[in-house]
Design a protein around this motif. Structure first.
Motif, PDB file in Angstrom:
ATOM      1  N   ALA A 285       0.815  -1.217   0.000  1.00 37.99           N
ATOM      2  CA  ALA A 285       0.000   0.000   0.000  1.00 37.99           C
ATOM      3  C   ALA A 285       0.849   1.268   0.000  1.00 37.99           C
ATOM      4  CB  ALA A 285      -0.932   0.003   1.203  1.00 37.99           C
ATOM      5  N   VAL A 286       2.058   1.204   0.536  1.00 40.51           N
ATOM      6  CA  VAL A 286       2.893   2.407   0.642  1.00 40.51           C
ATOM      7  C   VAL A 286       4.234   2.243  -0.066  1.00 40.51           C
ATOM      8  CG1 VAL A 286       1.825   3.114   2.802  1.00 40.51           C
ATOM      9  CG2 VAL A 286       3.818   1.615   2.867  1.00 40.51           C
ATOM     10  N   ALA A 287       4.474   1.082  -0.682  1.00 40.79           N
ATOM     11  CA  ALA A 287       5.768   0.806  -1.303  1.00 40.79           C
ATOM     12  C   ALA A 287       5.986   1.675  -2.540  1.00 40.79           C
ATOM     13  CB  ALA A 287       5.859  -0.670  -1.681  1.00 40.79           C
ATOM     14  N   SER A 288       7.219   2.077  -2.739  1.00 40.11           N
ATOM     15  CA  SER A 288       7.595   2.789  -3.964  1.00 40.11           C
ATOM     16  C   SER A 288       7.641   1.778  -5.106  1.00 40.11           C
ATOM     17  CB  SER A 288       8.966   3.445  -3.793  1.00 40.11           C
ATOM     18  OG  SER A 288       9.955   2.429  -3.598  1.00 40.11           O
ATOM     19  N   ASP A 289       7.803   2.275  -6.326  1.00 40.63           N
ATOM     20  CA  ASP A 289       7.887   1.367  -7.474  1.00 40.63           C
ATOM     21  C   ASP A 289       9.056   0.402  -7.308  1.00 40.63           C
ATOM     22  OD1 ASP A 289       5.689   2.550  -8.613  1.00 40.63           O
ATOM     23  OD2 ASP A 289       6.838   3.886  -9.935  1.00 40.63           O
ATOM     24  N   THR A 290      10.160   0.921  -6.805  1.00 40.86           N
ATOM     25  CA  THR A 290      11.335   0.070  -6.590  1.00 40.86           C
ATOM     26  C   THR A 290      11.035  -0.997  -5.545  1.00 40.86           C
ATOM     27  OG1 THR A 290      12.829   1.892  -7.152  1.00 40.86           O
ATOM     28  CG2 THR A 290      13.747   0.045  -5.888  1.00 40.86           C
ATOM     29  N   SER A 291      10.395  -0.589  -4.444  1.00 41.95           N
ATOM     30  CA  SER A 291      10.087  -1.539  -3.386  1.00 41.95           C
ATOM     31  C   SER A 291       9.096  -2.600  -3.858  1.00 41.95           C
ATOM     32  CB  SER A 291       9.529  -0.805  -2.164  1.00 41.95           C
ATOM     33  OG  SER A 291      10.511   0.016  -1.590  1.00 41.95           O
ATOM     34  N   LYS A 292       8.163  -2.204  -4.731  1.00 47.08           N
ATOM     35  CA  LYS A 292       7.219  -3.183  -5.278  1.00 47.08           C
ATOM     36  C   LYS A 292       7.951  -4.219  -6.113  1.00 47.08           C
ATOM     37  CE  LYS A 292       2.990  -0.393  -5.201  1.00 47.08           C
ATOM     38  NZ  LYS A 292       1.903   0.250  -5.964  1.00 47.08           N
ATOM     39  N   LYS A 293       8.928  -3.770  -6.886  1.00 41.95           N
ATOM     40  CA  LYS A 293       9.724  -4.717  -7.664  1.00 41.95           C
ATOM     41  C   LYS A 293      10.513  -5.644  -6.745  1.00 41.95           C
ATOM     42  CE  LYS A 293      10.309  -1.683 -11.705  1.00 41.95           C
ATOM     43  NZ  LYS A 293      11.287  -0.902 -12.501  1.00 41.95           N
ATOM     44  N   LEU A 294      11.042  -5.076  -5.658  1.00 39.26           N
ATOM     45  CA  LEU A 294      11.838  -5.876  -4.735  1.00 39.26           C
ATOM     46  C   LEU A 294      10.989  -6.926  -4.016  1.00 39.26           C
ATOM     47  CD1 LEU A 294      14.097  -3.100  -3.141  1.00 39.26           C
ATOM     48  CD2 LEU A 294      14.825  -4.943  -4.682  1.00 39.26           C
ATOM     49  N   VAL A 295       9.799  -6.525  -3.566  1.00 37.98           N
ATOM     50  CA  VAL A 295       8.978  -7.486  -2.834  1.00 37.98           C
ATOM     51  C   VAL A 295       8.420  -8.544  -3.782  1.00 37.98           C
ATOM     52  CG1 VAL A 295       6.760  -6.262  -2.977  1.00 37.98           C
ATOM     53  CG2 VAL A 295       7.230  -7.739  -1.029  1.00 37.98           C
ATOM     54  N   LYS A 296       8.148  -8.173  -5.030  1.00 41.70           N
ATOM     55  CA  LYS A 296       7.725  -9.177  -6.008  1.00 41.70           C
ATOM     56  C   LYS A 296       8.853 -10.169  -6.282  1.00 41.70           C
ATOM     57  CE  LYS A 296       3.873  -7.903  -8.965  1.00 41.70           C
ATOM     58  NZ  LYS A 296       3.441  -7.663 -10.358  1.00 41.70           N
ATOM     59  N   ALA A 297      10.073  -9.643  -6.373  1.00 41.15           N
ATOM     60  CA  ALA A 297      11.226 -10.513  -6.586  1.00 41.15           C
ATOM     61  C   ALA A 297      11.406 -11.440  -5.390  1.00 41.15           C
ATOM     62  CB  ALA A 297      12.482  -9.670  -6.814  1.00 41.15           C
ATOM     63  N   ARG A 298      11.208 -10.896  -4.213  1.00 39.26           N
ATOM     64  CA  ARG A 298      11.326 -11.712  -2.996  1.00 39.26           C
ATOM     65  C   ARG A 298      10.228 -12.777  -2.965  1.00 39.26           C
ATOM     66  NH1 ARG A 298      14.844 -13.306   1.009  1.00 39.26           N
ATOM     67  NH2 ARG A 298      13.777 -13.503   3.017  1.00 39.26           N
ATOM     68  N   TRP A 299       9.033 -12.407  -3.385  1.00 38.96           N
ATOM     69  CA  TRP A 299       7.905 -13.350  -3.447  1.00 38.96           C
ATOM     70  C   TRP A 299       8.220 -14.491  -4.415  1.00 38.96           C
ATOM     71  CZ3 TRP A 299       4.306 -14.278  -7.543  1.00 38.96           C
ATOM     72  CH2 TRP A 299       3.157 -14.989  -7.171  1.00 38.96           C
ATOM     73  N   ASN A 300       8.750 -14.135  -5.562  1.00 41.54           N
ATOM     74  CA  ASN A 300       9.139 -15.151  -6.545  1.00 41.54           C
ATOM     75  C   ASN A 300      10.252 -16.041  -6.004  1.00 41.54           C
ATOM     76  OD1 ASN A 300       7.444 -14.695  -8.884  1.00 41.54           O
ATOM     77  ND2 ASN A 300       8.497 -12.742  -9.133  1.00 41.54           N
ATOM     78  N   TYR A 301      11.184 -15.424  -5.291  1.00 37.65           N
ATOM     79  CA  TYR A 301      12.293 -16.173  -4.698  1.00 37.65           C
ATOM     80  C   TYR A 301      11.764 -17.239  -3.728  1.00 37.65           C
ATOM     81  CZ  TYR A 301      16.053 -16.940  -1.249  1.00 37.65           C
ATOM     82  OH  TYR A 301      16.954 -17.511  -0.382  1.00 37.65           O
ATOM     83  N   VAL A 302      10.792 -16.856  -2.901  1.00 40.34           N
ATOM     84  CA  VAL A 302      10.219 -17.789  -1.932  1.00 40.34           C
ATOM     85  C   VAL A 302       9.571 -18.973  -2.648  1.00 40.34           C
ATOM     86  CG1 VAL A 302       8.447 -18.080  -0.162  1.00 40.34           C
ATOM     87  CG2 VAL A 302       9.862 -16.022  -0.173  1.00 40.34           C
ATOM     88  N   LEU A 303       8.754 -18.691  -3.642  1.00 45.19           N
ATOM     89  CA  LEU A 303       8.042 -19.763  -4.339  1.00 45.19           C
ATOM     90  C   LEU A 303       9.003 -20.633  -5.150  1.00 45.19           C
ATOM     91  CD1 LEU A 303       4.853 -17.819  -5.498  1.00 45.19           C
ATOM     92  CD2 LEU A 303       5.074 -19.406  -3.580  1.00 45.19           C
ATOM     93  N   ASP A 304       9.999 -20.014  -5.762  1.00 43.02           N
ATOM     94  CA  ASP A 304      10.988 -20.794  -6.523  1.00 43.02           C
ATOM     95  C   ASP A 304      11.765 -21.726  -5.595  1.00 43.02           C
ATOM     96  OD1 ASP A 304      10.149 -19.567  -8.809  1.00 43.02           O
ATOM     97  OD2 ASP A 304      11.806 -18.115  -8.884  1.00 43.02           O
ATOM     98  N   ASN A 305      12.090 -21.242  -4.404  1.00 40.83           N
ATOM     99  CA  ASN A 305      12.763 -22.103  -3.424  1.00 40.83           C
ATOM    100  C   ASN A 305      11.891 -23.295  -3.058  1.00 40.83           C
ATOM    101  OD1 ASN A 305      15.146 -20.725  -3.278  1.00 40.83           O
ATOM    102  ND2 ASN A 305      14.687 -19.659  -1.350  1.00 40.83           N
ATOM    103  N   MET A 306      10.592 -23.054  -2.934  1.00 41.47           N
ATOM    104  CA  MET A 306       9.677 -24.143  -2.590  1.00 41.47           C
ATOM    105  C   MET A 306       9.639 -25.196  -3.692  1.00 41.47           C
ATOM    106  SD  MET A 306       6.486 -22.183  -0.775  1.00 41.47           S
ATOM    107  CE  MET A 306       5.706 -23.717  -0.255  1.00 41.47           C
ATOM    108  N   VAL A 307       9.659 -24.749  -4.923  1.00 44.31           N
ATOM    109  CA  VAL A 307       9.694 -25.689  -6.043  1.00 44.31           C
ATOM    110  C   VAL A 307      11.012 -26.460  -6.035  1.00 44.31           C
ATOM    111  CG1 VAL A 307       9.729 -25.908  -8.562  1.00 44.31           C
ATOM    112  CG2 VAL A 307       8.138 -24.320  -7.467  1.00 44.31           C
ATOM    113  N   GLY A 308      12.102 -25.737  -5.796  1.00 47.06           N
ATOM    114  CA  GLY A 308      13.406 -26.376  -5.775  1.00 47.06           C
ATOM    115  C   GLY A 308      13.549 -27.415  -4.674  1.00 47.06           C
ATOM    116  N   GLU A 309      12.858 -27.180  -3.571  1.00 48.40           N
ATOM    117  CA  GLU A 309      12.945 -28.123  -2.454  1.00 48.40           C
ATOM    118  C   GLU A 309      11.886 -29.219  -2.543  1.00 48.40           C
ATOM    119  OE1 GLU A 309      15.232 -28.169  -0.008  1.00 48.40           O
ATOM    120  OE2 GLU A 309      16.229 -26.480  -1.019  1.00 48.40           O
ATOM    121  N   GLY A 310      11.047 -29.146  -3.573  1.00 45.34           N
ATOM    122  CA  GLY A 310      10.014 -30.158  -3.734  1.00 45.34           C
ATOM    123  C   GLY A 310       8.790 -29.941  -2.861  1.00 45.34           C
ATOM    124  N   TRP A 311       8.622 -28.734  -2.351  1.00 49.19           N
ATOM    125  CA  TRP A 311       7.474 -28.436  -1.478  1.00 49.19           C
ATOM    126  C   TRP A 311       6.290 -27.881  -2.261  1.00 49.19           C
ATOM    127  CZ3 TRP A 311      11.262 -25.204   1.954  1.00 49.19           C
ATOM    128  CH2 TRP A 311      12.122 -26.081   2.621  1.00 49.19           C
TER     129      TRP A 311
END
Length: 783
Positions: free
Chosen positions: A250-276
């Motif tokens: 709700a208050v993130a800058s454009d840069t922060s939105k990109k960062l949190v989306k990247a972090r979100w993708n990182y979390v899900l990709d890790n789950m796939v990599g670990e077989g979860w």
């Protein structure tokens, strides 16, 4: 130079006598001997063996120090602030009503969070969590070096270490704290299961938006409970923990939105990599944009009154079931937090009640121009007679402005709303008059004002006046209820027996403990609350089966189970008695003190209604408690001094009162007397007719009262003749009080200024259809 001289020269350090030899020596072995001597000295000082030995010694020393720290540092008690919770209060439909407490946190067990959501946190923070020893030595060492070098915060900690930091330690960036974190993490990993640690971590972490713990975060970002989070939503919350303020969408800058989306993708990709998580499910996921922030519900308006009443109900139940020994312990348990209370309050009906009070009362008050208007307080409670659920409650204009809950306070007289209980006792006990005539809706009583009450031919020392000293003559009980005639019900109470009257009142739901069974109580001079009176009338509406108003629907707590008793109890009076009273009370609406406000209300739409008005001594309170087959509501309007000053009762001299003392309502809203048929009945009608789902009629098993037969013309019959003896000195008097003390201080001596008939001279009941004197609580009586 001879050898002796040469030797002496060498001893002196000079080489002048043999320069060539000296030169050769320097060029050959002398030079090598000098440099080689220096090098061999360094080698002797820093040999590989010594270096390795020193390193080994340092390691041993470090290990010994660590063992010492491990032995010296115990796992401390958990930081109370880290698990401090708020109490959550919900409407009956599950919507959040309010939170109380400093910290917005609600602890949840790990099994209340889906496995997929749990693993998002593991994937985000510590993929080896379920296999490691609880410590990342490299990350900790890096953090120590950065702390020593002044580079500040450094990541790399395991979930266990972060949990230890949250729960057992502080957020300080010091070497001491980091060493403690290391040791305690190792110990915690040995003492607790991984699931316990993970649960502690997600419950103690801060997610932004003033949300501590995953449950508060789920509500703050997605308006759902933790057990309803999707994996995609869980991944966002897990990503948030790296930078809650920066990553709040709700208050993130454009840069922060990109960062949190990247972090979100990182979390899900890790789950796939670990077989979860399967690749197919991962590919189908879209970024779950959080909802906009919403202010945490506070205690303003009616919320505070509802929270206070819910807490009180919970405390009583904790004592009743033996969880708490006394009120102090119960209060401590409730204030400790962690409770989720779902109330029976219907969100829609609550809004309708608040709207009715505002439209019919508070909007008409002007405390600046009229001093008395600032003294007006209102309270109301609405109950479902079939279930006992408290559907709506009005405690006052605003909890933060007026702390006392007007719906539950018991310091004002219920006045004539008590009279139906006398009739209920009479019918239930098959009571008779002094002439041994059964007391029914058609029984004739003498309605003469100040007629001495007699018992077995003897005065009992109680001669209550009717309002404005009006004489009604001989009237039926039905008419006496319609007109709220004090003298009739005073005599009826003695005919039934005051002990029986008070017992019936208690059975129906009034708190009569410690109240004397004296004739003055027939005028409702004890204290009662709107919630209490709603429960009493709900029992009448429920055909005599006890209804105890239930505000709390259910309670949840991690450690303390609580079960509330059924709100519907046993049969406390006969169905005939309850239905007879209901039948009689329909006459109050259709031909009595509530007819103008209720009977003639255009929104009524043919709805059958029973109810009773009441106006107390000196007009300090005014009531209307009424009901339909599906809804019982009691409305009270109370005079309470907004500040210290003077007040008067009728023509008596003004008396000084303190703030919050009981004072008259006379003149409120620019009118005259505030009676039960006025504001209370108007509020009741506006709310009830708006809240009705459909028009309904009472199912009555009685052959008495206005609902089943028209009011008969009374026939004259002899009334009890009062003997000439004077009342005994210890008998109560009828003189009204001159102070503003609460009615409980002298309940047996204060008859209320009960109703408001049009002033009239003494008269007997007229024959035929000639109308009797004006109605006591008729708002038109003084227009």
């Amino acid at each position: 130079m001879g050898r002796a001289e040469e030797r002496r020269a060498r001893q002196r350090g000079g080489h002048r006598g043999a320069p060539k030899r000296s030169s050769r020596a320097g060029a050959g072995g002398g030079a090598t001997g000098g440099t080689g001597g220096t090098k061999s000295g360094i080698r002797r000082l820093f040999t590989w063996k010594k270096i390795l030995g020193s390193l080994f010694g340092l390691c041993l020393l470090g290990m010994a120090a660590f063992v010492g720290l491990y032995l010296m540092i115990d796992v401390p008690k958990g930081n109370a602030a880290a698990v401090q919770q708020s109490n959550i209060y919900k409407y009956s439909n599950g919507d959040t009503l309010a939170r109380s407490g400093v910290v917005n946190r609600e602890l949840v067990d790990l099994d209340q969070v889906s496995k997929g959501v749990r693993m998002t946190f593991v994937a985000a923070e510590n993929k080896s969590f379920y296999d490691d020893s609880g410590v990342d030595f490299k990350g900790t060492a890096r953090g120590l070096i950065n702390t020593l070098s002044g580079k500040g915060k450094q990541g790399g900690s395991t979930i266990t270490q972060q949990y230890v930091k949250n729960y057992y330690l502080t957020q300080d960036q010091t070497v001491t704290r980091k060493l403690k974190e290391l040791v305690i993490s190792l110990k915690v990993d040995r003492q607790q299961s991984k699931d316990q640690i993970l649960a502690g971590y997600i419950n103690t972490s801060y997610y932004g938006r003033n949300a501590w713990g995953i449950q508060a975060a789920a509500q703050a970002y997605y308006r759902v409970d933790a057990d309803k989070l999707s994996v995609a939503q869980g991944a966002y919350l897990a990503a948030l923990l790296q930078a809650p303020s920066q990553y709040d969408w709700a208050v993130a800058s454009d840069t922060s939105k990109k960062l949190v989306k990247a972090r979100w993708n990182y979390v899900l990709d890790n789950m796939v990599g670990e077989g979860w998580l399967s690749s197919a499910k991962r590919d189908a996921m879209k970024f779950p944009v959080p909802k906009d922030p919403k202010g945490a519900p506070g205690l303003e308006g009616q919320a505070g009154y509802l929270v206070e009443a819910a807490n009180t109900a919970l405390e009583k139940q904790l004592i009743a079931q033996g969880t708490a020994a006394d009120l102090d312990e119960a209060e401590t348990m409730v204030k400790a937090g962690g409770w989720t209370m779902t109330l029976n309050i219907d969100k829609k009906k609550q809004a309708q009640l608040e709207k009715a009070v505002k439209a019919k009362l508070t909007s008409k008050l002007d405390g600046k121009d009229r001093k008395v208007d600032a003294d007006v307080q209102a309270g109301a409670a609405s109950v479902d007679p079939k279930t006992g659920r408290v559907l709506a409650m009005y405690g006052g204009v605003d909890y933060v402005e007026h702390y006392t809950n007007n719906a539950t306070r018991r310091d004002y007289q219920p006045a004539s709303t008590f009279k139906p209980l006398i009739l209920a006792a009479a019918v239930d006990k098959d009571a008779t008059t002094q002439e041994d005539q059964p007391i029914t809706a058609n029984t004739i009583y003498d309605g003469t004002s100040k007629r001495p009450v007699v018992d077995d031919g003897r005065k009992v020392g109680f001669s209550p006046p009717n309002e404005d000293d009006v004489d009604y003559g001989d009237v039926t009980v039905q008419t006496a209820m319609n007109k709220s005639i004090n003298s009739v019900f005073a005599q009826m109470g003695v005919d039934v027996g005051m002990d029986e009257v008070m017992k019936t009142a208690g059975d129906l739901g009034m708190d009569v403990e410690g109240i004397k069974s004296v004739p003055a109580q027939t005028l409702g001079t004890m204290g009662a609350s709107p919630l209490e009176m709603a429960g009493v009338y709900a029992t009448l509406d429920n055909h005599g089966k006890k209804v105890t108003p239930a505000l709390v629907k259910s309670v949840e707590h991690k450690d303390r189970p609580v079960e509330f008793p059924d709100a519907i109890g046993d049969q406390v009076i006969s169905r005939e008695a309850a239905d007879t009273v209901t039948s009689v009370l329909t006459g109050v609406v259709d031909d009595g003190t509530a007819r103008t406000s209720v009977r003639d209300n255009p929104a009524r739409d043919g709805q059958q209604v029973a109810g009773k008005t009441g106006t107390s001594d000196c007009n300090k309170s005014a009531w209307f408690t009424g009901y339909t087959p599906k809804l019982v509501t009691s409305v009270g309007v109370f005079g309470e001094a907004a500040k210290a000053g003077t007040t008067r009762c009728g023509k008596e001299k003004p008396v000084k009162v303190k703030a919050f003392s009981q004072v008259t309502l006379q003149g409120a809203a620019g009118g005259g007397r505030v009676n039960g048929g006025g504001f209370p009945a108007l509020v009741w009608a506006a709310y009830t007719f708006d809240a009705m789902d459909e028009v309904s009629r009472f199912d009555l098993e009685t052959d008495q009262g206005a609902a089943v037969q028209p009011t008969p013309t009374p026939t004259l019959s002899p009334s009890p003749t009062a003997p000439a003896e004077e009342p005994s000195p210890e008998d109560p008097t009828t003189k009204p009080p001159t102070s503003s003390a609460p009615p409980e201080s002298s309940p047996e001596t204060t008859p209320p200024d009960d109703e408001e008939p049009t002033p009239s001279s003494s008269a007997t009941s007229p024959p035929g259809d000639i109308e009797l004197p004006g109605d006591p609580d008729d708002p038109q009586a003084f227009q």
